[in-house]
Design an enzyme around this catalytic site. Structure first.
Site, PDB file in Angstrom:
ATOM      1  N   SER A  40       0.801  -1.224   0.000  1.00 25.14           N
ATOM      2  CA  SER A  40       0.000   0.000   0.000  1.00 25.14           C
ATOM      3  C   SER A  40       0.835   1.276   0.000  1.00 25.14           C
ATOM      4  O   SER A  40       0.394   2.295  -0.525  1.00 25.14           O
ATOM      5  CB  SER A  40      -0.913   0.011   1.220  1.00 25.14           C
ATOM      6  OG  SER A  40      -0.161  -0.199   2.395  1.00 25.14           O
ATOM      7  N   ASP A 308      -3.636   7.269   8.576  1.00 27.56           N
ATOM      8  CA  ASP A 308      -4.517   6.278   9.198  1.00 27.56           C
ATOM      9  C   ASP A 308      -3.692   5.443  10.170  1.00 27.56           C
ATOM     10  O   ASP A 308      -2.607   5.858  10.572  1.00 27.56           O
ATOM     11  CB  ASP A 308      -5.241   5.432   8.132  1.00 27.56           C
ATOM     12  CG  ASP A 308      -4.273   4.609   7.291  1.00 27.56           C
ATOM     13  OD1 ASP A 308      -3.079   4.551   7.641  1.00 27.56           O
ATOM     14  OD2 ASP A 308      -4.716   4.015   6.289  1.00 27.56           O
ATOM     15  N   HIS A 311      -0.500   4.197   7.611  1.00 27.55           N
ATOM     16  CA  HIS A 311       0.176   4.904   6.517  1.00 27.55           C
ATOM     17  C   HIS A 311       0.541   6.339   6.864  1.00 27.55           C
ATOM     18  O   HIS A 311      -0.285   7.077   7.406  1.00 27.55           O
ATOM     19  CB  HIS A 311      -0.720   4.893   5.272  1.00 27.55           C
ATOM     20  CG  HIS A 311      -1.114   3.512   4.871  1.00 27.55           C
ATOM     21  ND1 HIS A 311      -2.334   2.954   5.207  1.00 27.55           N
ATOM     22  CD2 HIS A 311      -0.426   2.570   4.195  1.00 27.55           C
ATOM     23  CE1 HIS A 311      -2.383   1.718   4.728  1.00 27.55           C
ATOM     24  NE2 HIS A 311      -1.246   1.453   4.118  1.00 27.55           N
TER      25      HIS A 311
END
Ligand SMILES: *[C@@H]1O[C@H](CO)[C@@H](O)[C@H](O)[C@H]1NC(C)=O
Ligand SMILES: *[C@@H]1O[C@H](CO)[C@@H](O)[C@H](O)[C@H]1NC(C)=O
Length: 344
Positions: A40, A308, A311
């Site tokens: 991600s 978040d 990240h």
């Protein structure tokens, strides 16, 4: 000096001044594009197009990105976007987007998938694209399309592309520390590095020469993993072990393949420095700016290290990438900066 010699002298002075500038501008154009593999942290939106619940294509993701939510796992630009800015390249299209064809692939493609790992078992319940399949997508689909487009063999043009790999963290958080195992952390880490190394060899054999390997981030300091007072030592130690092996791989790979060049980016160290010694502007190093259930997003994203639970914010991504590109510390970009790599 007679007139002829005077004008020769002036001409050589002009060349001395102008030529290096000219060379520099040529150098920065050396990189034609970037291919990205990983999780991600470097995913530009592939999961949007997969049948998975692991997605980031909704607000507040992308709240500070020009196009809004795109599947990028942060509020604004991720490290790949900022890398492309530095290289004067357009943003990379995600492999799974239907428009990632024809001229749109000439400057590179992003194959990364949020939640994925080096091992297929990492995140397999979520139907993500692991590193194996990411490399296969490049080799079987994108590369033949580029060879046709350029009417060249891959060895003739891949040397002008940069290969960025940002993966590994999920193999610990969502695999080693998630499923019961009797394997030692050292053995597991060796398996990861061995698997990664075999993928790099595939890319090298096809003509890839320039590689950027991103370290695992400080997993134990993720807001989802830490507590109010401290980071998880167990997770940070795992990341540190992986990173030291990855750095070693950079050296060993280069010893085996002399015409390859690799850069190890110590995003772990850069982010830990921000957490331990926040630069001006950072006010919160331990909470997430946005917590999934509340759907409430912090107002000043620049004050946060994490967007978040996992990240970093764009503010952190800017620092990581600029250090990867320009830092003169080998503890941050080893053994050279990405800028230097791009000029080779
Ligand atoms: C770990 O080892 C023990 C003892 O040999 C065994 O009973 C157990 O099934 C093993 N666990 C895993 C996950 O392999
Ligand atoms: C936070 O975590 C540390 C290390 O894991 C532990 O020693 C400490 O007791 C925890 N503190 C709280 C308030 O939970």
């Amino acid at each position: 000096m007679d007139r002829l010699n005077t004008s020769k002298f002036i001409l050589s002075i002009i060349l001395l001044i102008v030529f290096p500038v000219f060379c520099n501008s040529e150098n920065t154009k050396k990189i034609k594009g970037v291919f990205v593999f990983g999780s991600s942290l470097v995913d530009n939106g592939n999961n949007n197009l997969l049948i998975t619940l692991v997605k980031a294509n909704y607000l507040p993701y992308g709240i500070d990105f020009p196009d809004g939510p795109t599947g990028r796992w942060t509020n604004g630009k991720n490290v790949i976007d900022i890398l492309c800015d530095h290289l004067h390249l357009p943003f990379l299209p995600p492999f799974y987007s239907p428009s990632t064809i024809g001229p749109n692939i000439a400057h590179g493609v992003d194959f990364a998938s949020g939640g994925s790992g080096i091992l297929d078992a990492t995140g397999d319940i979520a139907n993500l694209i692991g590193l194996d399949q990411q490399i296969e997508n490049f080799v079987e689909i994108t590369l033949p399309a580029l060879e046709t487009q350029f009417t060249m063999k891959s060895e003739e043009f891949l040397g002008n592309y940069m290969f960025v790999v940002g993966i590994g963290g999920n193999d610990y958080t969502n695999n080693y520390f998630f499923y019961p195992t009797n394997q030692t952390l050292q053995d597991f880490t060796n398996d990861l590095i061995l698997a990664l190394s075999s993928k790099l060899k595939i890319l090298y054999n096809l003509g890839g020469r320039k590689f950027v390997l991103m370290s695992a981030n400080p997993l134990g300091c993720y807001p989802s993993k830490r507590n109010a007072t401290s980071c998880s030592k167990e997770l940070n130690d795992a990341a540190l072990l992986y990173n030291s092996q990855l750095k070693l791989l950079v050296r060993k790979f280069r010893e085996e393949f002399h015409d390859s060049n690799l850069v190890f980016v110590n995003s772990y160290g850069i982010i830990m420095d921000i957490i331990n010694n926040p630069p001006q502007g950072f006010e919160n190093v331990k909470d997430a700016c946005f917590v999934g259930k509340e759907l409430k997003v912090c107002e000043n994203r620049r004050e946060y290290v994490f967007f978040d639970g996992t990240h970093p914010t764009e503010a952190v991504n800017l620092i990581v990438t600029s250090k990867a590109f320009f830092s003169n510390r080998q503890s941050e970009a080893y053994p050279m900066t990405i800028e230097r790599l791009s000029m080779l």
